[in-house]
Motif scaffolding. Structure first.
Motif, PDB file in Angstrom:
ATOM      1  N   TYR A 169       0.717  31.149  73.363  1.00 11.29           N
ATOM      2  CA  TYR A 169       1.267  29.813  72.999  1.00 11.29           C
ATOM      3  C   TYR A 169       2.508  29.887  72.835  1.00 11.29           C
ATOM      4  O   TYR A 169       3.448  30.796  72.996  1.00 11.29           O
ATOM      5  CB  TYR A 169       0.731  29.846  71.313  1.00 11.29           C
ATOM      6  N   GLN A 170       3.331  28.797  72.567  1.00  5.11           N
ATOM      7  CA  GLN A 170       4.670  28.539  72.487  1.00  5.11           C
ATOM      8  C   GLN A 170       4.940  27.178  71.574  1.00  5.11           C
ATOM      9  O   GLN A 170       4.121  26.437  71.474  1.00  5.11           O
ATOM     10  CB  GLN A 170       5.591  28.102  73.918  1.00  5.11           C
ATOM     11  N   CYS A 171       5.931  27.480  70.572  1.00  5.32           N
ATOM     12  CA  CYS A 171       6.242  26.371  69.542  1.00  5.32           C
ATOM     13  C   CYS A 171       7.862  26.286  69.400  1.00  5.32           C
ATOM     14  O   CYS A 171       8.421  27.340  68.946  1.00  5.32           O
ATOM     15  CB  CYS A 171       5.575  26.999  68.425  1.00  5.32           C
TER      16      CYS A 171
ATOM     17  N   PHE B 144      10.468  18.098  69.292  1.00  5.61           N
ATOM     18  CA  PHE B 144       9.333  19.009  69.870  1.00  5.61           C
ATOM     19  C   PHE B 144       9.751  19.393  71.348  1.00  5.61           C
ATOM     20  O   PHE B 144      10.140  18.411  72.039  1.00  5.61           O
ATOM     21  CB  PHE B 144       8.088  18.344  69.680  1.00  5.61           C
TER      22      PHE B 144
ATOM     23  N   VAL C 137       5.482  23.062  72.796  1.00  6.29           N
ATOM     24  CA  VAL C 137       4.550  23.153  71.612  1.00  6.29           C
ATOM     25  C   VAL C 137       3.233  23.104  72.090  1.00  6.29           C
ATOM     26  O   VAL C 137       2.553  22.178  72.494  1.00  6.29           O
ATOM     27  CB  VAL C 137       4.692  22.259  70.464  1.00  6.29           C
ATOM     28  N   TRP C 138       2.649  24.329  72.607  1.00  4.64           N
ATOM     29  CA  TRP C 138       1.245  24.320  73.419  1.00  4.64           C
ATOM     30  C   TRP C 138       0.554  25.595  73.035  1.00  4.64           C
ATOM     31  O   TRP C 138       1.187  26.829  72.545  1.00  4.64           O
ATOM     32  CB  TRP C 138       1.366  24.204  74.854  1.00  4.64           C
ATOM     33  N   VAL C 139      -0.612  25.297  73.261  1.00  6.16           N
ATOM     34  CA  VAL C 139      -1.629  26.780  73.105  1.00  6.16           C
ATOM     35  C   VAL C 139      -2.433  26.895  74.599  1.00  6.16           C
ATOM     36  O   VAL C 139      -2.713  25.757  75.023  1.00  6.16           O
ATOM     37  CB  VAL C 139      -2.342  26.756  71.808  1.00  6.16           C
TER      38      VAL C 139
ATOM     39  N   LEU D 124      -4.949  29.113  77.527  1.00  6.68           N
ATOM     40  CA  LEU D 124      -5.618  30.375  77.962  1.00  6.68           C
ATOM     41  C   LEU D 124      -5.020  30.942  79.160  1.00  6.68           C
ATOM     42  O   LEU D 124      -4.605  30.103  79.995  1.00  6.68           O
ATOM     43  CB  LEU D 124      -7.138  30.068  78.037  1.00  6.68           C
TER      44      LEU D 124
ATOM     45  N   VAL E 257      -2.953  23.482  76.568  1.00  6.42           N
ATOM     46  CA  VAL E 257      -3.188  22.010  75.796  1.00  6.42           C
ATOM     47  C   VAL E 257      -2.002  21.860  74.765  1.00  6.42           C
ATOM     48  O   VAL E 257      -1.599  23.071  74.325  1.00  6.42           O
ATOM     49  CB  VAL E 257      -4.505  21.880  75.259  1.00  6.42           C
ATOM     50  N   GLY E 258      -1.198  20.804  74.890  1.00  5.28           N
ATOM     51  CA  GLY E 258      -0.229  20.563  73.898  1.00  5.28           C
ATOM     52  C   GLY E 258       1.080  19.748  74.644  1.00  5.28           C
ATOM     53  O   GLY E 258       0.548  18.774  75.560  1.00  5.28           O
ATOM     54  N   HIS E 259       2.178  20.112  74.301  1.00  7.89           N
ATOM     55  CA  HIS E 259       3.328  19.203  74.677  1.00  7.89           C
ATOM     56  C   HIS E 259       4.274  20.092  75.632  1.00  7.89           C
ATOM     57  O   HIS E 259       4.883  20.916  75.164  1.00  7.89           O
ATOM     58  CB  HIS E 259       4.167  18.950  73.400  1.00  7.89           C
TER      59      HIS E 259
ATOM     60  N   LEU F  16       2.311  14.798  75.738  1.00  2.49           N
ATOM     61  CA  LEU F  16       1.179  15.764  75.372  1.00  2.49           C
ATOM     62  C   LEU F  16      -0.023  15.379  76.344  1.00  2.49           C
ATOM     63  O   LEU F  16      -0.469  14.522  76.604  1.00  2.49           O
ATOM     64  CB  LEU F  16       0.581  14.780  74.138  1.00  2.49           C
TER      65      LEU F  16
ATOM     66  N   GLY G  81       5.943  14.703  69.589  1.00  3.18           N
ATOM     67  CA  GLY G  81       4.901  14.812  70.652  1.00  3.18           C
ATOM     68  C   GLY G  81       3.765  14.069  70.235  1.00  3.18           C
ATOM     69  O   GLY G  81       2.523  14.211  70.854  1.00  3.18           O
TER      70      GLY G  81
END
Lengths: 392, 392, 392
Positions: free
Chosen positions: C65-67, C79, C82-84, C86, C97-99, C132, C160
């Motif tokens: 992940y990153q944030c 933002f 900002v994602w999570v 695999l 998936v995310g931004h 996103l 986001g």
């Protein structure tokens, strides 16, 4: 020696642990015409539900603190738990001052990421949000009973501040009883009972209650999900909250329910009472259970038996760990109609499928049927949601 | 070996230490009618005064940086110290570029949490806030003298930015002299003298000075404490700041004072000069003293002899450590009346009681009597304040 | 044993590494009268370009992940990534998936602090910002080819989020080919080729393109640098992006170029196509080279052979390490004129001098000559910029 050195260092400076949380939601709506007329056209969307950074730690064994901010909600960054406290006092486990949840509602006190559904139930509309105040708490009878009570500013803003000379105080207390707890299995089965009460001044002589259909979308400007039921402003000096809680966990199977009653002492006209309730059941297909924190009387983090992985081995075969899988259903209800107040009645039925990839990562799918009865007009909305959820 | 490994890692990546700060205030006001007429009805309130997260570190021995944000103040999150610099140059201890305090005023440069009172004195209204600029500093004569000088944009916004073609520069310098320092006791007694000067362009051809009665409440929309004295906008191209500092610490007893003079070169009419001053004494009932940082010439963190604790022993008795206790009194004064400018005169008398639970946790109580003389009308306000304060 | 313990801990909780970034800019403008008439009077200024805090980590080997948030840009905090996701799936290196940035443009995907110039070129105006969405990526042929593709909400806001029922989707893909890579020197010489494509719904039935003259100043209210070229809103349902990339690194010498074509399917009138391109050369006076990340197909952090230091030795002599020094020149071009759309043509010529004190600290100087041709009026602006830049 390294241990001694570390201890000495710890005595010199407060500890600090940093964590965070990240949730991205996709939401789709279907509405019948009556519902569109009643609440407007709901727009589909993707949005961050939570994006949080939290620091917490201790100073010199007796002081503890927490300092967290959310970057995803309106009023951003908004204040989460921001408090400093003393712990392990002779008659109190914890004495806190700052911005945190008042001791009311099992669902509210359980952290959002340990709750079963995407959003807390419509009943949660009555539970106070975080407020600035002072609270003491204690567990007794070998942690079979917990007690917590505090005084708060009744309506702090998203930055934790509250000004105004006219009272605006609240006093809130909660007691829980663990009537059964299976020590042998480490708490895989237990029965929880709870009672809570709050007496609250209104802010500027009026109070308002409203509820969304258990779904949220926080985009800038456009697209926020409106309240389905709403009392409007009610002139009143104070009101009360009564809450009853029950949960029965039997291994992978669990049932949880709460009922809330809210009598409002109106300045003009008869007093009115609003109510809300929910009941839900959940079942772990993979056998896990929902754990409990005995010291504070609410739920803890779900720990999968096996974490998810999906990798190619050196021999070229693919191996997979499945994580934990849970199904759940909830029925919830809020009634904001009484006397000449026509806030409406909202009944939600929800089906959920949750995949716990590991203790800190979840993907959730949810279907909600929302039935609204307001001003004698009945209408229906269908809501589908998906959440990607990690905390760290 | 571990040491060598760690050193090698440090050479590879900048270091980073994270810290923070959290202050919650409760403030109550009492005003006579004349004061209500003059400044409005002041509302009591609870609010976060500071909620900060700060990262700092070094890169490859010679570069240092700091990057801090406040989430509690208006313009949130606002920029705190955000700078990068070189250190240990042959003729400079430090060369910085970025957003930080200009070298002016003992009270301003001492970190808020090491100051004796809830807020800095009314004289601090003249001291520049953090601005974008470049500063060099050096300690000489075995750290008995410090020198610092810099050039700055004269009026950066809360995000550290400043645009505009019309000069808007400031040059600021400060020198301090430690005429006595008791090495044997590790600095438990010393005498500090300081002089500072700043030459400043105005922003958009005008300047304004104002002061609150040494209390602050930062709530959204409502309830912010207004300025008691205020010059309004004065058309001017530039103005100067003169500051004189004195502090005498003799073990638990301390005296500190500053005087500031502010000549303004008006575009029309005679030049005007404003002034402010404060003097205060403090005494540690428990015997501690206020430490000093010789390299930069201002005060450091108070270290209690004994930290607070209050626990039940295994024998069932209760043991307590008392922390450090300090009493203090301050008299401060600001005069914004000159020629046809009628900004007013404000005199504050403050009594304070401070409890240091440990070096990082404080509870403070304060009573302020504020006497305002503006447009020939005299009025009075009483202010009581309480602060819960932790840094980490 | 300590290793085993650490591994066990890692299995219990996600890892978290905190980093950040800080850039302060000073910018000066000179304009001829025609340019002032065309875009207004540009104000000099100092401002923070970036002030960022980013946390990143892994959970249980397979989740990452990153944030990250930026505190310096408008919409603050905005933002960043900002994602999570695999990682190391059997057929994908990464599924997120995310931004985050869509897979388009070598210059855009290379982190801002590894790019050669203060700002990305005018061509970057066509490259999508973070949105996103969901993306998979993979490197094949021993990391000589990379492939990435994703679907996104086409126009997420700075937080986001994106709502709206009318499509608003984008599909974007990129392929790169490393036709030469000198393994022996650790990648000191290589040749990169890239192709990217995006098909995009517009937001609310219209699209707009605009570009600043490769300089940015983010002050509150006043002083933001305006766009020099701007199409205004073009009624359209969708548009496409075509991108071609080339880079040739030969030790200290490098050449890089991109070309972009943007056909817009207008609702009324003929379809229009806009284009942009840049080419630049850079040379390290001190001999370093621009590294490459093979797994993702874009550039990496420059590592000086010798870090900067300037210290007095014990013998009283002064020793200096010089860091890395780079000179560079860029020619860039954007054409927003087509059919009856008169957005203008902007040609920038830039000279740059970069000083890398160490891998994480940079000072950059830049001179830009901007030539604008809009509505048949030609005008010129000269821009000088300086940046202090650290990441940690």
């Amino acid at each position: 020696e390294a241990e001694a050195k570390k201890k000495e260092d710890a005595a010199k400076k407060p500890t600090m642990t940093l964590g965070g949380q990240l949730q991205a939601d996709a939401i789709w709506f279907g509405q019948d015409q009556a519902n569109m007329n009643a609440v407007g056209d709901l727009e589909d969307g993707w949005a961050f539900r939570r994006a949080r950074i939290v620091s917490r730690g201790e100073a010199f064994d007796v002081v503890e603190y927490q300092c967290g901010f959310d970057f995803a909600l309106s009023g951003r960054p908004s204040f989460l738990d921001v408090w400093v406290g003393l712990k392990d006092l002779p008659h109190l486990d914890s004495l806190r001052v700052g911005h945190f949840f008042e001791p009311f509602s099992l669902e509210r006190l359980t952290q959002n990421r340990y709750n079963t559904f995407l959003e807390r139930s419509v009943a949660d509309s009555f539970a106070p949000a975080r407020n600035l105040g002072l609270m003491g708490s204690r567990a007794i009878f070998e942690e079979h009973v917990t007690l917590a009570a505090g005084v708060f500013r009744s309506d702090s803003d998203v930055l934790g501040d509250d000004t105004g000379d006219d009272g605006e105080q609240a006093a809130t207390a909660r007691a829980t009883w663990l009537s059964h707890y299976d020590e042998a299995s480490g708490g895989a089965s237990y029965v929880h009972w709870g009672l809570a009460y709050s007496y609250r001044d209104t802010d500027e002589g009026r109070v308002q209650f409203q509820a969304r259909p258990e779904v949220s979308l926080n985009a800038l400007g456009e697209g926020t999900v409106p309240s389905f039921v709403n009392t409007g402003f009610i002139p009143a000096d104070h009101y009360q909250l009564f809450g009853m809680e029950f949960a029965w966990i039997q291994g992978p199977f669990s049932v949880q329910s709460e009922v809330m009653l809210v009598p409002v002492d109106r300045l003009a006209g008869d007093d009115v009472t609003f109510e809300a309730a929910y009941i839900y059941g959940s079942y772990f297909l993979t056998g896990e259970h929902r754990p409990y924190i005995r010291k504070v009387g609410f739920m803890d983090r779900v720990m999968p038996f096996e974490n998810f992985f999906h990798v190619k081995t050196e021999e070229g075969t693919i191996e997979t760990g499945k994580g934990a899988w849970e199904i759940a259903a909830r029925l919830s209800y809020i009634d904001l109609d009484d006397d000449n107040i026509a806030g409406g009645e909202l009944t939600d039925f929800t089906l959920a499928l949750n995949w716990y990839l590991n203790p800190y990562t979840r993907v959730k799918w949810e279907y909600i049927h929302a039935h609204l009865d307001r001003n004698s007009v009945e209408s229906n909305a269908q809501i589908a949601g998906m959440r990607f959820d990690i905390d760290f």
